[in-house]
Design an enzyme around this catalytic site. Structure first.
Site, PDB file in Angstrom:
ATOM      1  N   GLY A 181       0.841  -1.205   0.000  1.00  0.00           N
ATOM      2  CA  GLY A 181       0.000   0.000   0.000  1.00  0.00           C
ATOM      3  C   GLY A 181       0.871   1.249   0.000  1.00  0.00           C
ATOM      4  O   GLY A 181       0.526   2.274   0.583  1.00  0.00           O
ATOM      5  N   ALA A 182       2.014   1.140  -0.692  1.00  0.00           N
ATOM      6  CA  ALA A 182       3.045   2.187  -0.607  1.00  0.00           C
ATOM      7  C   ALA A 182       2.702   3.448  -1.375  1.00  0.00           C
ATOM      8  O   ALA A 182       3.432   4.436  -1.285  1.00  0.00           O
ATOM      9  CB  ALA A 182       4.374   1.618  -1.111  1.00  0.00           C
ATOM     10  N   GLY A 202      -0.106   4.952  -0.798  1.00  0.00           N
ATOM     11  CA  GLY A 202      -1.201   5.538  -0.023  1.00  0.00           C
ATOM     12  C   GLY A 202      -0.769   6.635   0.927  1.00  0.00           C
ATOM     13  O   GLY A 202       0.428   6.944   1.082  1.00  0.00           O
ATOM     14  N   ASP A 203      -1.776   7.161   1.577  1.00  0.00           N
ATOM     15  CA  ASP A 203      -1.633   8.302   2.469  1.00  0.00           C
ATOM     16  C   ASP A 203      -0.715   7.999   3.665  1.00  0.00           C
ATOM     17  O   ASP A 203       0.167   8.783   4.011  1.00  0.00           O
ATOM     18  CB  ASP A 203      -3.066   8.623   2.936  1.00  0.00           C
ATOM     19  N   THR A 236       1.645   5.937   3.977  1.00  0.00           N
ATOM     20  CA  THR A 236       3.057   5.773   3.625  1.00  0.00           C
ATOM     21  C   THR A 236       3.746   7.125   3.494  1.00  0.00           C
ATOM     22  O   THR A 236       4.814   7.342   4.095  1.00  0.00           O
ATOM     23  CB  THR A 236       3.197   4.978   2.312  1.00  0.00           C
ATOM     24  N   LYS A 274      -4.338  -0.230  12.308  1.00  0.00           N
ATOM     25  CA  LYS A 274      -5.720  -0.170  12.781  1.00  0.00           C
ATOM     26  C   LYS A 274      -6.595   0.311  11.636  1.00  0.00           C
ATOM     27  O   LYS A 274      -6.077   0.992  10.763  1.00  0.00           O
ATOM     28  CB  LYS A 274      -5.844   0.745  14.004  1.00  0.00           C
ATOM     29  N   LYS A 321       3.217   7.421  21.994  1.00  0.00           N
ATOM     30  CA  LYS A 321       3.452   8.829  22.307  1.00  0.00           C
ATOM     31  C   LYS A 321       4.218   8.899  23.627  1.00  0.00           C
ATOM     32  O   LYS A 321       3.883   8.202  24.588  1.00  0.00           O
ATOM     33  CB  LYS A 321       2.120   9.574  22.435  1.00  0.00           C
ATOM     34  N   HIS A 366      -7.617   3.598  20.731  1.00  0.00           N
ATOM     35  CA  HIS A 366      -6.835   4.597  21.469  1.00  0.00           C
ATOM     36  C   HIS A 366      -7.352   4.827  22.890  1.00  0.00           C
ATOM     37  O   HIS A 366      -6.573   4.899  23.842  1.00  0.00           O
ATOM     38  CB  HIS A 366      -6.853   5.934  20.731  1.00  0.00           C
ATOM     39  N   LYS A 422      -8.705  20.970  20.842  1.00  0.00           N
ATOM     40  CA  LYS A 422      -7.991  19.719  20.576  1.00  0.00           C
ATOM     41  C   LYS A 422      -7.253  19.380  21.856  1.00  0.00           C
ATOM     42  O   LYS A 422      -6.382  20.141  22.296  1.00  0.00           O
ATOM     43  CB  LYS A 422      -6.990  19.940  19.434  1.00  0.00           C
TER      44      LYS A 422
HETATM   45  P1  NDP Z   1      -5.265   4.269   1.484  1.00  0.00           P
HETATM   46  O1  NDP Z   1      -6.729   4.180   1.303  1.00  0.00           O
HETATM   47  O2  NDP Z   1      -4.556   5.509   1.036  1.00  0.00           O
HETATM   48  O3  NDP Z   1      -4.674   2.959   0.785  1.00  0.00           O
HETATM   49  C1  NDP Z   1      -3.320   2.640   0.734  1.00  0.00           C
HETATM   50  C2  NDP Z   1      -3.003   1.964  -0.574  1.00  0.00           C
HETATM   51  O4  NDP Z   1      -3.607   0.691  -0.621  1.00  0.00           O
HETATM   52  C3  NDP Z   1      -3.519   2.691  -1.782  1.00  0.00           C
HETATM   53  O5  NDP Z   1      -2.619   3.673  -2.184  1.00  0.00           O
HETATM   54  C4  NDP Z   1      -3.670   1.600  -2.798  1.00  0.00           C
HETATM   55  O6  NDP Z   1      -2.487   1.463  -3.546  1.00  0.00           O
HETATM   56  C5  NDP Z   1      -3.847   0.343  -1.983  1.00  0.00           C
HETATM   57  N1  NDP Z   1      -5.234  -0.115  -2.111  1.00  0.00           N
HETATM   58  C6  NDP Z   1      -6.352   0.598  -1.950  1.00  0.00           C
HETATM   59  N2  NDP Z   1      -7.443  -0.167  -2.159  1.00  0.00           N
HETATM   60  C7  NDP Z   1      -6.982  -1.387  -2.467  1.00  0.00           C
HETATM   61  C8  NDP Z   1      -7.598  -2.614  -2.793  1.00  0.00           C
HETATM   62  N3  NDP Z   1      -8.920  -2.734  -2.842  1.00  0.00           N
HETATM   63  N4  NDP Z   1      -6.814  -3.663  -3.058  1.00  0.00           N
HETATM   64  C9  NDP Z   1      -5.493  -3.556  -2.975  1.00  0.00           C
HETATM   65  N5  NDP Z   1      -4.847  -2.420  -2.697  1.00  0.00           N
HETATM   66  C10 NDP Z   1      -5.578  -1.354  -2.437  1.00  0.00           C
HETATM   67  O7  NDP Z   1      -4.975   3.981   2.985  1.00  0.00           O
HETATM   68  P2  NDP Z   1      -4.042   4.766   4.006  1.00  0.00           P
HETATM   69  O8  NDP Z   1      -2.676   4.849   3.441  1.00  0.00           O
HETATM   70  O9  NDP Z   1      -4.702   6.002   4.458  1.00  0.00           O
HETATM   71  O10 NDP Z   1      -4.081   3.784   5.273  1.00  0.00           O
HETATM   72  C11 NDP Z   1      -3.551   2.496   5.229  1.00  0.00           C
HETATM   73  C12 NDP Z   1      -3.934   1.769   6.499  1.00  0.00           C
HETATM   74  O11 NDP Z   1      -3.441   2.488   7.634  1.00  0.00           O
HETATM   75  C13 NDP Z   1      -5.444   1.673   6.712  1.00  0.00           C
HETATM   76  O12 NDP Z   1      -5.740   0.448   7.311  1.00  0.00           O
HETATM   77  C14 NDP Z   1      -5.759   2.796   7.684  1.00  0.00           C
HETATM   78  O13 NDP Z   1      -6.890   2.513   8.460  1.00  0.00           O
HETATM   79  C15 NDP Z   1      -4.495   2.825   8.532  1.00  0.00           C
HETATM   80  N6  NDP Z   1      -4.224   4.121   9.123  1.00  0.00           N
HETATM   81  C16 NDP Z   1      -4.013   5.197   8.314  1.00  0.00           C
HETATM   82  C17 NDP Z   1      -3.713   6.430   8.863  1.00  0.00           C
HETATM   83  C18 NDP Z   1      -3.423   7.606   7.984  1.00  0.00           C
HETATM   84  O14 NDP Z   1      -2.980   8.625   8.539  1.00  0.00           O
HETATM   85  N7  NDP Z   1      -3.638   7.525   6.699  1.00  0.00           N
HETATM   86  C19 NDP Z   1      -3.627   6.614  10.335  1.00  0.00           C
HETATM   87  C20 NDP Z   1      -3.873   5.415  11.081  1.00  0.00           C
HETATM   88  C21 NDP Z   1      -4.148   4.215  10.474  1.00  0.00           C
HETATM   89  P3  NDP Z   1      -2.518   0.961  -5.060  1.00  0.00           P
HETATM   90  O15 NDP Z   1      -3.736   1.559  -5.707  1.00  0.00           O
HETATM   91  O16 NDP Z   1      -1.236   1.431  -5.649  1.00  0.00           O
HETATM   92  O17 NDP Z   1      -2.604  -0.519  -4.944  1.00  0.00           O
END
Ligand code: NDP
Length: 513
Positions: A32-33, A35-36, A38, A173, A207, A265, A371
């Site tokens: 999921g690299a 994504g947000d 990462t 989570k 933290k 949390h 906050k």
């Molecule tokens: P995203 O929704 O941004 O997803 C991460 C990546 O996963 C996407 O960039 C995508 O990459 C891949 N993805 C999305 N949907 C699918 C799918 N159906 N099948 C396979 N790959 C998929 O998530 P976040 O990065 O925001 O969060 C990741 C995890 O971390 C979640 O479980 C979230 O609950 C947890 N989390 C996130 C926080 C945050 O600040 N964002 C904070 C705390 C927890 P690609 O399309 O290249 O495959």
């Protein structure tokens, strides 16, 4: 202001320090690299560790995702994220980013996992034997199971029998959405990984100020004797934010505040405040105590009486920082008749000798007036006060505030004599500002959890039993609150920028300082 002595703890090897000899050569694989999480958290945290010279040598970071990207494109994205995302000194970025590579992997394509395994083995030189692998599932929760399964199938979960090479799995989570799904996820993960390989994250626990609660409680003799039902009237634990649902409506509509904050949390903040002192400072002993605490939570009623113990709310339109903000139901992606709670206050009791009869009020909400994240220990009033006639209503009981954020304070409130010829009482406080000290030796919570995964320290992670106990407590409450006929009448709207629903303030004794 109390001054902190700058000398470090003697023998404090649990306070994982950077430059730790347990850091062994490693390949980190982020699923999921693109994504947000990462770009916002993981890469900045790894870069921070690198800048502190605290990543193993060598440390390779392999990003994976369905998106078709080259190494350079992924690095550029991450660099832009770092530039946009804050105050990072990027002078070492080029050297750091040389360790980053990207492999396209679709969870439905086993061949691509085989390619990933081949790449990882190639990166590790000697055919991959003895390599240490950290798999980070930065994926939507629905993908945890299939991706963990694929990691096992392509052979990357195997640990060498001689203990030279390890393979660890980090799970974000939310971990399940109720007891049954959390148990199912545990079963699936444990089919391919042993419990010691699994790191279920709750970055709140990492933290500094949260970790400091146990040090404060248990490394001093003066507080522990008071830390029980004989002296404490109630405990208030709050995690409030001014932010709304932001870009996460899709997730939040499904989760609501109970799953988003209470199950994880808030439970962890409850645990650091209330657990029994473990006999030794060891991960498993601390995790034993956490699980015992969750097991001791008094079940709430499963009928309509549950609403005597819980107030749920949802933000209506209002004003935050002088700016009008929309109601939750008017946020993009939210159903116009949504019943998802964005606020919860829940009164819980712990059935053990220490806490019998002491209410703990756990409160979390979005779009509140401030906050703040803190635990307030409210002590009982003096049994008989000779001052009552003089002080009247201004006679307040002592309280101790453990501020987690943004104010990182420990504050004791008490009464003193006001200066002057007449005897009058006035409130005063002693406070210790954690943030003012040792700024240079602190690391971000994600850097801390990553470091602990690398060194194999489970202290700050959920264990299977603790996770399931926490869900076991919350599960009946969720079912009731999400399905009962009275749920509409028991969702209390509050203006954004307020202190929350009026009913919630009626549930808890007022704060008197
Ligand atoms: P995203 O929704 O941004 O997803 C991460 C990546 O996963 C996407 O960039 C995508 O990459 C891949 N993805 C999305 N949907 C699918 C799918 N159906 N099948 C396979 N790959 C998929 O998530 P976040 O990065 O925001 O969060 C990741 C995890 O971390 C979640 O479980 C979230 O609950 C947890 N989390 C996130 C926080 C945050 O600040 N964002 C904070 C705390 C927890 P690609 O399309 O290249 O495959």
């Amino acid at each position: 202001m109390i001054q902190e002595d700058a000398r470090p703890f003697a023998g404090s090897d649990h306070l994982v320090t950077v430059r730790d000899s347990r850091l062994e050569p490693l390949t980190i694989i982020i699923y999921g690299a693109t994504g947000d999480l990462t770009w916002r958290k993981l890469i900045p945290a790894l870069y921070e560790l690198y800048s502190l010279d605290s990543l193993p040598k060598p440390c390779r970071i392999v990003g994976t995702g369905r998106s078709e990207l080259g190494d350079e494109q992924w690095r550029d994205r991450l660099r832009r994220g770092m530039e946009d995302g804050g105050n990072h000194d990027l002078s070492r970025w080029e050297a750091f980013s040389a360790a980053l590579s990207y492999v396209q992997v679709h969870p439905d394509a086993p061949k691509q996992f085989d390619n990933l395994a081949a790449t990882v083995r190639r990166l590790n030189g000697d055919g991959g034997n003895g390599a240490n692998l950290l798999h980070y599932l930065a994926l939507p929760p629905s993908m945890y199971e299939p991706v963990a399964d694929a990691i096992v199938r392509c052979g990357l979960a195997t640990e060498d029998r001689d203990g030279v090479g390890w393979s660890r799995l980090v799970v974000e989570k939310p971990f399940g959405r109720d007891l049954a799904s959390a148990q199912r996820l545990n079963q699936k993960l444990l089919a391919g990984f042993a419990e010691h390989q699994i790191f279920r994250i709750d970055h709140y626990l990492a933290k500094e100020t949260v970790q400091n609660v146990l040090a404060f409680r248990l490394a001093n003799t003066i507080f522990e004797p008071l830390w029980n039902r004989n002296h404490i009237d109630h405990v208030r634990i709050v995690a409030a934010e001014t932010l709304g649902v932001e870009e996460r409506a899709g997730y939040y509509e499904e989760a609501g505040v109970l799953r988003d904050m209470l199950q994880n949390h808030m439970m962890q903040l409850l645990a650091v405040t209330a657990i029994e002192p473990p006999a030794r400072w060891e991960s498993e002993r601390v995790r034993d105590e956490r699980a015992k605490l969750f097991r001791s939570l008094q079940p709430l009623p499963t009928d309509v009486d549950v609403f005597d113990f819980i107030t749920l709310g949802q933000y209506a339109e209002g004003v935050i920082d002088g700016r009008p903000v929309p109601a939750y139901r008017d946020e993009p992606g939210v159903a116009p008749d949504s019943l998802t709670p964005t606020y919860a206050r829940i009164k819980v009791f712990i059935d053990n000798w220490r806490w019998q009869g002491v209410p703990f009020y756990l409160t979390s909400g979005k779009r509140l007036d401030r906050k703040v994240s803190e635990a307030v220990i409210q002590f009982k009033e003096v049994p008989n006060s000779m001052f009552r006639g003089l002080a009247g209503d201004s006679m307040t009981a002592n309280s101790l505030t453990l501020g987690f954020q943004p104010d990182e304070v420990i504050k004791v409130d008490f009464l003193t004599k006001a200066p002057g010829p007449r005897l009058r009482l006035r409130p005063a406080s002693l406070s210790f500002d954690y943030s003012a000290e040792n700024a240079e030796s602190r690391i971000d919570a994600y850097a801390k959890v990553l470091l602990d995964c690398m060194t194999g320290d489970h202290m700050l992670f959920w264990r299977q039993d603790g996770m399931e106990e926490s869900w076991r407590f919350l599960d009946p409450i969720l079912s009731r609150c999400e399905t009962c006929d009275e749920r509409r009448d028991n969702l209390h709207f509050y203006p954004a920028g307020s202190a929350g629903p009026q009913r919630a303030s009626e549930m808890m004794p007022p704060r008197r300082t």
